[in-house]
Design an enzyme around this catalytic site. Sequence first.
Site, PDB file in Angstrom:
ATOM      1  N   PHE A 113       0.862  -1.186   0.000  1.00  0.00           N
ATOM      2  CA  PHE A 113       0.000   0.000   0.000  1.00  0.00           C
ATOM      3  C   PHE A 113       0.902   1.240   0.000  1.00  0.00           C
ATOM      4  CE2 PHE A 113      -2.932   3.096   1.861  1.00  0.00           C
ATOM      5  CZ  PHE A 113      -4.102   2.791   1.193  1.00  0.00           C
ATOM      6  N   ASP A 184       2.728  -5.550   8.100  1.00  0.00           N
ATOM      7  CA  ASP A 184       1.506  -4.765   8.107  1.00  0.00           C
ATOM      8  C   ASP A 184       0.340  -5.737   7.920  1.00  0.00           C
ATOM      9  OD1 ASP A 184      -0.697  -3.169   7.526  1.00  0.00           O
ATOM     10  OD2 ASP A 184       0.552  -1.594   6.638  1.00  0.00           O
ATOM     11  N   TYR A 209     -10.249  -0.367  11.310  1.00  0.00           N
ATOM     12  CA  TYR A 209     -11.494   0.070  10.658  1.00  0.00           C
ATOM     13  C   TYR A 209     -11.866  -0.795   9.456  1.00  0.00           C
ATOM     14  CZ  TYR A 209      -7.958   2.600   7.911  1.00  0.00           C
ATOM     15  OH  TYR A 209      -6.855   2.921   7.180  1.00  0.00           O
ATOM     16  N   LYS A 210     -10.999  -1.747   9.095  1.00  0.00           N
ATOM     17  CA  LYS A 210     -11.323  -2.636   7.964  1.00  0.00           C
ATOM     18  C   LYS A 210     -12.103  -3.835   8.503  1.00  0.00           C
ATOM     19  CE  LYS A 210      -7.630  -0.719   5.177  1.00  0.00           C
ATOM     20  NZ  LYS A 210      -6.199  -0.689   4.883  1.00  0.00           N
ATOM     21  N   ARG A 357     -12.811  -4.739  -6.769  1.00  0.00           N
ATOM     22  CA  ARG A 357     -12.424  -5.438  -5.545  1.00  0.00           C
ATOM     23  C   ARG A 357     -13.658  -5.727  -4.693  1.00  0.00           C
ATOM     24  NH1 ARG A 357      -8.315  -2.800  -1.186  1.00  0.00           N
ATOM     25  NH2 ARG A 357     -10.069  -1.387  -1.022  1.00  0.00           N
TER      26      ARG A 357
HETATM   27  C1  LIG Z   1      -5.575   0.612   4.724  1.00  0.00           C
HETATM   28  C2  LIG Z   1      -4.095   0.585   4.734  1.00  0.00           C
HETATM   29  C3  LIG Z   1      -3.351   1.674   5.225  1.00  0.00           C
HETATM   30  C4  LIG Z   1      -4.029   2.938   5.664  1.00  0.00           C
HETATM   31  O1  LIG Z   1      -3.231   3.715   6.506  1.00  0.00           O
HETATM   32  P1  LIG Z   1      -3.915   4.872   7.357  1.00  0.00           P
HETATM   33  O2  LIG Z   1      -2.815   5.544   8.070  1.00  0.00           O
HETATM   34  O3  LIG Z   1      -4.917   4.214   8.278  1.00  0.00           O
HETATM   35  O4  LIG Z   1      -4.627   5.790   6.399  1.00  0.00           O
HETATM   36  C5  LIG Z   1      -1.978   1.544   5.284  1.00  0.00           C
HETATM   37  N1  LIG Z   1      -1.355   0.422   4.865  1.00  0.00           N
HETATM   38  C6  LIG Z   1      -2.036  -0.631   4.380  1.00  0.00           C
HETATM   39  C7  LIG Z   1      -1.307  -1.840   3.931  1.00  0.00           C
HETATM   40  C8  LIG Z   1      -3.428  -0.577   4.282  1.00  0.00           C
HETATM   41  O5  LIG Z   1      -4.105  -1.593   3.764  1.00  0.00           O
END
Ligand SMILES: *Cc1c(COP(=O)(O)O)cnc(C)c1O
Length: 398
Positions: A113, A184, A209-210, A357
């Site tokens: 990400f 992560d 939050y996911k 997705r």
């Molecule tokens: C959703 C997600 C994020 C989001 O980061 P935020 O700081 O909460 O905006 C970061 N890394 C990964 C791999 C994600 O899937």
Amino acid sequence: MTDFEWTRQQFDLPEGMIYLNGNSLGPMPRASVPAMTSFLNDEWRTELIKGWNTKNWFMQTNTLGDRVGRLVGAAEGTTVVGDTLSIKVFQAVAAGMKMVPDRRVILSDNGNFPTDLYMVEGLMKLRDAGYTLRTPDPEDVMDAITEEVGVVMLTEVDYRTGRRHDMKAVIEKAHALGAVVVWDLAHSAGAVPVDVGGFDTDFAIGCTYKYLNGGPGAPAFIYVAPRLLDTVEPFLSGWYGHEAPFAFDTDYRPMPGKIERMRIGTPSIASFALLSVALDIWDKADMDEVHAKSIELSELFIREVEARCPGLKLVSPRDPAARGSHVSFAFEQGYAAMQALIADNVIGDFRAPDVMRFGITPLFVNEADIIDAVDKLEQILEEERYKDAQFQKRALVT
Ligand SMILES: *Cc1c(COP(=O)(O)O)cnc(C)c1O
């Protein structure tokens, strides 16, 4: 046994909506409204500043951290919640760099990400000490773990394709070659069984939050291996991580031997109230059963889409063991087709350049939802409804 009828009842989804986006933002538990009302009336309004003691606000970073930790195989006292995932990426990688001071390579992959990569870029700039970030294809990560690498920072489940890294194999090879590992778990926590303690990763981070359904902007979490708790450098050295926050000393001393040292500053207690009721549902779910059900539903979804929507090409791994809990299909008109599907009350999302997705979240999605969703998708494709101008215009958030 996880009662999926019961878990489904715990969420307040709008009538008629099929929500296949719990991988991006989980839906609202019914208990959220009374929990927030009670927080406002019985905690903030009435207790005010006393709430830090009387309602245990100060230690919710840890009590909620332990409950999240249980879902990813973390022992008590090794996980705290707070801040955002981007911040936790910075904190974990910075600590990892310090543990291997003579190495200048950070290894990730080009499926990670972007914020994870961006945060590391910023950190490298700040250090200004000749660091490089390597981002091979995910398939080539194992070979790219060499003695040059100081920190391996990977997202277990690829946010686009759902492809899963072999956590255990990566950790074993990295440790054998003297590297530190940061996982992560943004798309793993609540999606697939993870055993951070058993696999002995150095750090794990993620958001709530996911799949965990903690609400928009719910806190992130960080896990640190127990063997590191005495020595790990918090770097974002805020007063919440201090040995004696209320001594108000002018110099920083991290809380010795405890996960508290990874706390930074005052967290959003209102948000904790929402996370807590979301975790009440997870307390009644078994992660292995949730995963088994996710595989069943995903296999059904893939089978139906491939039989009825020939324009779509599966980009997720076909082997369920190599996949997280979302399924992605490539389609040239993917953005517009997803907009048409959303107009039909089936909610998925789109990731550039052409990926549709779909989150498969058994706590509130069942077989009938999957079939209904594919019925609607098939119709949209047959009628080429995605060609309508209204579906072609890109929104700010996709
Ligand atoms: C959703 C997600 C994020 C989001 O980061 P935020 O700081 O909460 O905006 C970061 N890394 C990964 C791999 C994600 O899937």
